[in-house]
Design an enzyme around this catalytic site. Structure first.
Site, PDB file in Angstrom:
ATOM      1  N   LYS A 126       0.842  -1.308  -0.045  1.00 34.38           N
ATOM      2  CA  LYS A 126       0.071  -0.015  -0.096  1.00 34.38           C
ATOM      3  C   LYS A 126       0.859   1.422   0.016  1.00 34.38           C
ATOM      4  O   LYS A 126       1.638   1.333   0.892  1.00 34.38           O
ATOM      5  CB  LYS A 126      -1.046   0.106   1.122  1.00 34.38           C
ATOM      6  CG  LYS A 126      -1.684   1.528   1.507  1.00 34.38           C
ATOM      7  CD  LYS A 126      -2.645   1.296   2.774  1.00 34.38           C
ATOM      8  CE  LYS A 126      -3.218   2.774   2.970  1.00 34.38           C
ATOM      9  NZ  LYS A 126      -4.018   2.614   4.107  1.00 34.38           N
ATOM     10  N   ASP A 157      -2.477  10.099   3.873  1.00 34.36           N
ATOM     11  CA  ASP A 157      -3.853   9.687   4.075  1.00 34.36           C
ATOM     12  C   ASP A 157      -4.550  10.833   5.076  1.00 34.36           C
ATOM     13  O   ASP A 157      -4.591  10.656   6.322  1.00 34.36           O
ATOM     14  CB  ASP A 157      -3.986   8.324   4.692  1.00 34.36           C
ATOM     15  CG  ASP A 157      -5.542   8.046   4.747  1.00 34.36           C
ATOM     16  OD1 ASP A 157      -6.528   8.504   4.444  1.00 34.36           O
ATOM     17  OD2 ASP A 157      -5.753   6.937   5.525  1.00 34.36           O
ATOM     18  N   LYS A 161     -10.171  12.875   8.322  1.00 33.00           N
ATOM     19  CA  LYS A 161      -9.769  12.165   9.763  1.00 33.00           C
ATOM     20  C   LYS A 161      -9.712  13.354  10.722  1.00 33.00           C
ATOM     21  O   LYS A 161      -9.583  14.476  10.329  1.00 33.00           O
ATOM     22  CB  LYS A 161      -8.323  11.651   9.761  1.00 33.00           C
ATOM     23  CG  LYS A 161      -8.251  10.383   9.059  1.00 33.00           C
ATOM     24  CD  LYS A 161      -6.810   9.846   8.825  1.00 33.00           C
ATOM     25  CE  LYS A 161      -6.580   8.423   8.410  1.00 33.00           C
ATOM     26  NZ  LYS A 161      -7.319   7.436   9.080  1.00 33.00           N
ATOM     27  N   ASP A 176       1.595   6.115   5.785  1.00 32.59           N
ATOM     28  CA  ASP A 176       0.617   5.218   5.033  1.00 32.59           C
ATOM     29  C   ASP A 176       1.197   4.531   3.655  1.00 32.59           C
ATOM     30  O   ASP A 176       0.415   3.981   3.217  1.00 32.59           O
ATOM     31  CB  ASP A 176      -0.800   5.978   4.861  1.00 32.59           C
ATOM     32  CG  ASP A 176      -1.959   4.792   5.037  1.00 32.59           C
ATOM     33  OD1 ASP A 176      -1.803   4.040   5.584  1.00 32.59           O
ATOM     34  OD2 ASP A 176      -2.925   5.589   4.479  1.00 32.59           O
ATOM     35  N   ASP A 185     -12.115   7.077   3.930  1.00 32.37           N
ATOM     36  CA  ASP A 185     -10.930   6.840   4.660  1.00 32.37           C
ATOM     37  C   ASP A 185     -10.623   5.432   4.747  1.00 32.37           C
ATOM     38  O   ASP A 185      -9.541   4.932   5.036  1.00 32.37           O
ATOM     39  CB  ASP A 185     -11.289   7.091   6.112  1.00 32.37           C
ATOM     40  CG  ASP A 185      -9.877   7.301   6.654  1.00 32.37           C
ATOM     41  OD1 ASP A 185      -8.933   7.391   6.182  1.00 32.37           O
ATOM     42  OD2 ASP A 185      -9.811   7.653   8.188  1.00 32.37           O
ATOM     43  N   GLU A 189      -9.598   3.698   2.438  1.00 33.59           N
ATOM     44  CA  GLU A 189      -8.882   3.929   0.653  1.00 33.59           C
ATOM     45  C   GLU A 189      -7.982   2.769   0.424  1.00 33.59           C
ATOM     46  O   GLU A 189      -7.685   2.425  -0.836  1.00 33.59           O
ATOM     47  CB  GLU A 189      -8.235   5.344   0.579  1.00 33.59           C
ATOM     48  CG  GLU A 189      -6.825   5.369   1.006  1.00 33.59           C
ATOM     49  CD  GLU A 189      -6.537   5.232   2.553  1.00 33.59           C
ATOM     50  OE1 GLU A 189      -7.689   5.320   3.333  1.00 33.59           O
ATOM     51  OE2 GLU A 189      -5.557   5.020   2.970  1.00 33.59           O
ATOM     52  N   ARG A 231      -7.726  -0.446   0.881  1.00 29.42           N
ATOM     53  CA  ARG A 231      -8.475  -1.793   0.207  1.00 29.42           C
ATOM     54  C   ARG A 231      -8.882  -1.080  -1.082  1.00 29.42           C
ATOM     55  O   ARG A 231      -8.480  -2.197  -2.123  1.00 29.42           O
ATOM     56  CB  ARG A 231      -9.581  -2.304   1.114  1.00 29.42           C
ATOM     57  CG  ARG A 231     -10.593  -1.292   1.275  1.00 29.42           C
ATOM     58  CD  ARG A 231     -11.548  -1.591   2.554  1.00 29.42           C
ATOM     59  NE  ARG A 231     -10.795  -1.048   3.671  1.00 29.42           N
ATOM     60  CZ  ARG A 231     -11.560  -1.305   4.937  1.00 29.42           C
ATOM     61  NH1 ARG A 231     -12.708  -2.008   4.829  1.00 29.42           N
ATOM     62  NH2 ARG A 231     -11.172  -1.002   6.099  1.00 29.42           N
TER      63      ARG A 231
HETATM   64  N1  BES Z   1      -4.228   4.181   6.921  1.00 28.24           N
HETATM   65  C1  BES Z   1      -5.506   4.019   7.568  1.00 28.24           C
HETATM   66  C2  BES Z   1      -5.289   3.143   8.827  1.00 28.24           C
HETATM   67  C3  BES Z   1      -4.452   3.343  10.156  1.00 28.24           C
HETATM   68  C4  BES Z   1      -5.074   4.338  10.929  1.00 28.24           C
HETATM   69  C5  BES Z   1      -3.318   3.014  10.160  1.00 28.24           C
HETATM   70  C6  BES Z   1      -4.153   4.801  12.103  1.00 28.24           C
HETATM   71  C7  BES Z   1      -2.562   3.403  11.263  1.00 28.24           C
HETATM   72  C8  BES Z   1      -2.783   4.111  12.056  1.00 28.24           C
HETATM   73  C9  BES Z   1      -6.491   3.594   6.805  1.00 28.24           C
HETATM   74  O1  BES Z   1      -6.609   3.911   5.575  1.00 28.24           O
HETATM   75  C10 BES Z   1      -7.930   4.006   7.605  1.00 28.24           C
HETATM   76  O2  BES Z   1      -8.056   5.036   7.647  1.00 28.24           O
HETATM   77  N2  BES Z   1      -8.684   2.939   7.822  1.00 28.24           N
HETATM   78  C11 BES Z   1      -9.854   3.310   8.365  1.00 28.24           C
HETATM   79  C12 BES Z   1     -10.906   2.129   8.002  1.00 28.24           C
HETATM   80  C13 BES Z   1     -12.360   2.471   8.777  1.00 28.24           C
HETATM   81  C14 BES Z   1     -12.725   3.786   7.695  1.00 28.24           C
HETATM   82  C15 BES Z   1     -12.963   1.420   8.073  1.00 28.24           C
HETATM   83  C16 BES Z   1      -9.482   3.122  10.013  1.00 28.24           C
HETATM   84  O3  BES Z   1      -8.853   2.272  10.471  1.00 28.24           O
HETATM   85  O4  BES Z   1     -10.129   4.108  10.825  1.00 28.24           O
HETATM   86 ZN    ZN Z   2      -4.839   4.628   5.102  1.00 23.51          ZN
HETATM   87 MN    MN Z   3      -7.675   5.991   5.443  1.00 24.40          MN
END
Ligand code: BES
Ligand code: ZN
Ligand code: MN
Length: 500
Positions: free
Chosen positions: A268, A273, A280, A291, A350, A352, A354
């Protein structure tokens, strides 16, 4: 930093610093006993006086030890013999490298490679010494106008091996350790670079650069128009909100014969992000520059593999983009069509990672992979489930998952399996498209993997969620370089298995 292996008795070594283990309670290692004998009980007297009882990580520097040819002797506490495991061995090495930063020696001769560790041979111990020493000296100073002083400490470490017959094994371990360390350090650099420098274009440039350093690597960079032609509507929907053009990078390392199916690594590469329209919260948002650590680990692993000239084929694929809000950004509720043909309802922009991985995973089919491993800072839920110790592993092929667990244990870059049960797939139901891009609050790491599993049916696949392991927050904020050690070890183990 220079490394070497030698075989010999400690009292005969002409060196600035001998490194000798003491275990609990007050017990000298073999090298310690040899020194003690020649010095007529110098060490046992010190130990009896209570200055060093062998507690894990304790250190004591001695000067002018009678009968030796070395300027100093660094005694290191190794804890109880029965507790000496991989984790404690690394703790010992950790305290050695801090101790060495505070003394005047420019080189040292270590007998810590003589310590007995169940199931770990001399190759493993030399490798750990090299990797630990290299990584403790890592600094990211390139964006500071006044450079800090270079790390103090030794420039050369000699490690003892049991006999002259083991010198070859030791030398090979040094080569391997240096190659993996260089990969880890490249991965850390890419991770630590801020989003305004490390853009998708920058990642592409670095991948091209890697293929200039190693002619065994062939890099190809696809542009947004190319992705459009391939039908990558999902990946492009994330890029829609960014002014930085997205890139799809592939790097092919040819080390094995052309018949051999490759290991494909998909990383990835979200270079920042923000969450997109599902923005966020502000706290710690800077950390979302990390990210792209999955992508960085793919580049680092390929660099290590090419440096070691391993006789195996490995392909790296990196979907790289930013995730930002914009007038043209994808909105919650939008429906896009992925390269596989599946339509996706984007309920949260968010989620994104996947969305870019699914198209990269479909693209992976073209390389006729033996196995595909994707690496991603995919879910915050992973940190809630497992903390920051292991990465999560989820896959559709038990033996592949087990191999990754085994290789991770060897190099202390551990992974823990979560279940990919069908029951979880229901959480991804959409009223309007084939699949939704989020699965609700529960089991977020698993439902993210469930999403990916819809795109990986044609091959053996495992997913590594490195959200908790790719970097550390707080005062020592910085990329860790994980899971480069795990991935390179997996490739080495696989290669050794193939060679029988
Ligand atoms: N890059 C983030 C995941 C992340 C967050 C990694 C904090 C490390 C620390 C990912 O893109 C994300 O935002 N995931 C969301 C998914 C949710 C919207 C289903 C998450 O984990 O909140
Ligand atoms: Zn992310
Ligand atoms: Mn995200």
């Amino acid at each position: 930093m220079e490394f070497n292996v030698k075989s010999g008795n400690p009292e005969k070594q002409r060196t600035a610093c001998l490194i000798i283990g003491v275990s609990q309670p007050r017990k000298l290692s073999r090298a310690g006993r040899l020194i003690d004998k020649i010095s007529e009980g110098f060490l046992s007297t010190i130990i009896r006086r209570g200055d060093m009882d062998g507690k894990l990580g304790q250190t004591l520097v001695l000067h002018n030890v009678p009968g030796t040819l070395s300027d100093r002797l660094l005694l290191v506490g190794c804890g109880k013999d029965k507790d000496l495991n991989e984790t404690n061995y690394l703790k010992i090495l950790d305290s050695v490298s801090s101790a060495l930063e505070n003394i005047g020696a420019m080189e040292a001769y270590s007998y810590l490679t003589d310590l007995n560790l169940k199931g770990r041979d001399i190759h493993w111990k030399v490798l750990q010494n090299v990797m630990q020493m290299n990584s403790s000296r890592y600094q990211f100073e390139q964006l500071k106008s006044s450079k800090k002083e270079p790390v103090k400490g030794i420039r050369k470490l000699v490690m003892n091996v049991p006999s002259r017959r083991d010198l070859g094994i030791g030398e090979a371990a040094i080569k391997q350790g240096n190659a993996i360390s260089a990969g880890v350090s490249l991965t850390k650099d890419l991770g630590n670079l801020p989003g305004n420098i490390c853009t998708p274009t920058y990642l592409a440039e670095q991948s091209v650069r890697l293929s200039k350093t190693f002619p065994t690597i062939v890099t190809e960079v696809l542009e947004e128009e190319d992705m459009k032609k391939l039908g990558m509507g999902s990946l492009l929907s994330v890029a829609a909100g960014s002014r930085q053009p997205a890139k799809l990078i592939s790097m092919e390392y040819h080390g094995g014969d052309s018949q051999q199916k490759p290991v494909v690594l998909v990383g990835k590469g979200v270079t920042f992000d923000s969450g997109g329209i599902s923005l966020k919260p502000g706290a710690s948002m800077d950390e979302m520059k990390y990210d792209m650590c999955g992508a960085a680990s793919v580049i680092g692993t390929l660099s290590a593999v090419a440096e070691m000239q391993l006789p195996i084929n490995v392909v790296g694929i990196i979907p790289a983009t930013e995730n930002l809000p914009d007038g043209l950004a994808t909105k919650p509720g939008d429906i896009v069509t992925s390269m596989s043909g599946l339509t996706i309802e984007i309920l949260n922009t968010d989620a994104e990672g996947r969305l870019i991985l699914c198209d990269a995973l479909s693209y992976a089919e073209k390389f006729d992979p033996d196995v595909v491993i994707d690496i991603a800072t995919l879910t915050g839920a992973c940190i809630i489930a497992l903390g920051r110790n292991p990465s999560a592993v989820i896959g559709n092929h038990g033996p592949l998952v087990n191999d990754l667990i085994g290789s991770g244990k060897k190099v202390q870059d551990k992974v823990w399996e979560l279940p990919l049960w069908d029951e979880y797939q229901d959480q991804l139901k959409s009223n309007f498209a084939d699949i939704a891009n989020i699965g609700g609050r529960e089991a977020g790491t698993i439902t993210a993997a469930c999403f990916l599993s819809r795109f990986t049916k044609k091959y053996k696949w495992a997913h590594l969620d490195i959200a908790g392991t790719a970097w550390v927050s707080g005062d020592n904020k910085g990329a860790t370089g994980r899971p480069v050690p795990l991935l390179t070890q997996y490739i080495i183990d696989r290669m050794e298995e193939m060679q029988g």
